[in-house]
Structures are given as structure tokens and as C-alpha cells.
Design a protein around this motif. Sequence first.
Motif, mmCIF file in Angstrom:
data_model
loop_
_atom_site.group_PDB
_atom_site.id
_atom_site.type_symbol
_atom_site.label_atom_id
_atom_site.label_comp_id
_atom_site.label_asym_id
_atom_site.label_seq_id
_atom_site.Cartn_x
_atom_site.Cartn_y
_atom_site.Cartn_z
ATOM 1 N N ARG A 111 -17.986 14.440 20.778
ATOM 2 C CA ARG A 111 -17.992 14.901 19.394
ATOM 3 C C ARG A 111 -18.786 16.199 19.321
ATOM 4 O O ARG A 111 -19.640 16.470 20.156
ATOM 5 C CB ARG A 111 -18.653 13.862 18.489
ATOM 6 N N ARG A 112 -18.506 16.953 18.283
ATOM 7 C CA ARG A 112 -19.293 18.173 18.050
ATOM 8 C C ARG A 112 -20.525 17.834 17.221
ATOM 9 O O ARG A 112 -20.435 17.124 16.230
ATOM 10 C CB ARG A 112 -18.466 19.209 17.311
ATOM 11 N N ASP A 113 -21.655 18.379 17.633
ATOM 12 C CA ASP A 113 -22.868 18.195 16.838
ATOM 13 C C ASP A 113 -22.896 19.275 15.748
ATOM 14 O O ASP A 113 -22.017 20.144 15.703
ATOM 15 C CB ASP A 113 -24.120 18.216 17.732
ATOM 16 N N PRO A 114 -23.879 19.248 14.856
ATOM 17 C CA PRO A 114 -23.935 20.243 13.764
ATOM 18 C C PRO A 114 -23.995 21.696 14.255
ATOM 19 O O PRO A 114 -23.598 22.613 13.536
ATOM 20 C CB PRO A 114 -25.209 19.873 13.010
ATOM 21 N N ASP A 115 -24.465 21.911 15.494
ATOM 22 C CA ASP A 115 -24.536 23.269 16.048
ATOM 23 C C ASP A 115 -23.239 23.696 16.715
ATOM 24 O O ASP A 115 -23.137 24.807 17.234
ATOM 25 C CB ASP A 115 -25.675 23.370 17.068
ATOM 26 N N GLY A 116 -22.237 22.806 16.753
ATOM 27 C CA GLY A 116 -20.949 23.134 17.364
ATOM 28 C C GLY A 116 -20.839 22.788 18.828
ATOM 29 O O GLY A 116 -19.826 23.070 19.456
ATOM 30 N N ASN A 117 -21.895 22.211 19.402
ATOM 31 C CA ASN A 117 -21.866 21.821 20.812
ATOM 32 C C ASN A 117 -21.247 20.436 20.961
ATOM 33 O O ASN A 117 -21.421 19.572 20.094
ATOM 34 C CB ASN A 117 -23.286 21.795 21.388
ATOM 35 N N PHE A 118 -20.546 20.229 22.078
ATOM 36 C CA PHE A 118 -19.991 18.911 22.349
ATOM 37 C C PHE A 118 -21.082 18.011 22.912
ATOM 38 O O PHE A 118 -21.822 18.395 23.818
ATOM 39 C CB PHE A 118 -18.831 18.988 23.345
ATOM 40 N N VAL A 119 -21.174 16.802 22.370
ATOM 41 C CA VAL A 119 -22.101 15.795 22.876
ATOM 42 C C VAL A 119 -21.315 14.512 23.109
ATOM 43 O O VAL A 119 -20.360 14.223 22.398
ATOM 44 C CB VAL A 119 -23.273 15.531 21.894
ATOM 45 N N GLU A 120 -21.721 13.784 24.129
ATOM 46 C CA GLU A 120 -21.060 12.512 24.413
ATOM 47 C C GLU A 120 -21.808 11.384 23.725
ATOM 48 O O GLU A 120 -23.042 11.364 23.700
ATOM 49 C CB GLU A 120 -20.987 12.264 25.916
ATOM 50 N N ARG A 121 -21.037 10.480 23.168
ATOM 51 C CA ARG A 121 -21.604 9.313 22.501
ATOM 52 C C ARG A 121 -20.896 8.082 23.053
ATOM 53 O O ARG A 121 -19.678 8.007 23.025
ATOM 54 C CB ARG A 121 -21.363 9.406 21.003
ATOM 55 N N PRO A 122 -21.663 7.106 23.566
ATOM 56 C CA PRO A 122 -21.011 5.918 24.121
ATOM 57 C C PRO A 122 -20.559 4.948 23.029
ATOM 58 O O PRO A 122 -21.171 4.858 21.962
ATOM 59 C CB PRO A 122 -22.106 5.287 24.978
ATOM 60 N N ASN A 123 -19.461 4.267 23.298
ATOM 61 C CA ASN A 123 -18.986 3.157 22.477
ATOM 62 C C ASN A 123 -18.998 1.932 23.377
ATOM 63 O O ASN A 123 -18.598 2.009 24.547
ATOM 64 C CB ASN A 123 -17.554 3.409 21.988
ATOM 65 N N PHE A 124 -19.453 0.806 22.850
ATOM 66 C CA PHE A 124 -19.580 -0.409 23.644
ATOM 67 C C PHE A 124 -18.625 -1.469 23.114
ATOM 68 O O PHE A 124 -18.545 -1.685 21.901
ATOM 69 C CB PHE A 124 -21.016 -0.926 23.584
ATOM 70 N N PHE A 125 -17.906 -2.131 24.029
ATOM 71 C CA PHE A 125 -16.913 -3.126 23.659
ATOM 72 C C PHE A 125 -17.154 -4.430 24.414
ATOM 73 O O PHE A 125 -17.375 -4.410 25.630
ATOM 74 C CB PHE A 125 -15.502 -2.615 23.970
#
Length: 134
Positions: A41-55
Amino acid sequence: MSYFSINRVVLLGRLTRDPELRALPSGVSVASLRVACNASRRDPDGNFVERPNFFDVSVYGTSAESVSRYTRKGSRVALDGRLEWREWETSEQHRRQAVSVVAETVQFLDSPGGAREDGADDEADGGARGCRCR
């Protein structure tokens, strides 16, 4: 009104813990897994950051035994299955509900003995193996 529906889930990720194998009262084996899948996802500064989803994932039958035998925390897996909704009441009479994945196919993506804590493979070939969960 539609006369059909689709309930499919495809996940590719890593196990966040060792599979937990147990037997149901009927004698059928079930393995409980937790799979982490990253999303960018893009953070407020426009950089891509990874965020984990757990299932939370359940695997049944002989496939549960194979998953328990050949995977461990950090193992890469690909799975195909369906969502399952359940509801229960706690001992304090609170109603709870959860959605989890019931795997129908699990593909092992690491080479034998290849899953390590740092996410690297022991062998370079990384041949895919797996099981059909029916």
C-alpha cells in the motif's frame, strides 16, 4: 436472485507457526495453520509499504497429516479453498463469529527442509510439492 454463488480463496504466503495437528471425534485429522500474505500500500508520503494479512486455515484428512509432516513455521505455501463462517457463544453468553479458510488444495513451495526463519531456502531448486485435500 442469483442461483449460484462463488466461494473461492487462493492464498500464497508463509506459515507464521508450525501446523497444529489434532484428530476430530470422528477420527478425521485436521491441521490448523496461520498464513501471512503481504499486501503493498502507499503511505501518506507516497511510498510503498508492505502490510501483512493473517489468515486462519484448516486442512482435513490425509492432507492435514502431510501438511503437518512437511511444513513448519516460515514454510511457503499456496492454497486453494473456500471461506467458512462460524458462530458460537462464549461461557459469558457473548456471541462470537469468525471467518476462516478451509483448504482444498495445499501446494508446498519450499524445497525439502528449505523453510528457515530468515525466509531463505536451503536449496536453490525450490521444487513445488503439495497435496489435494479431499
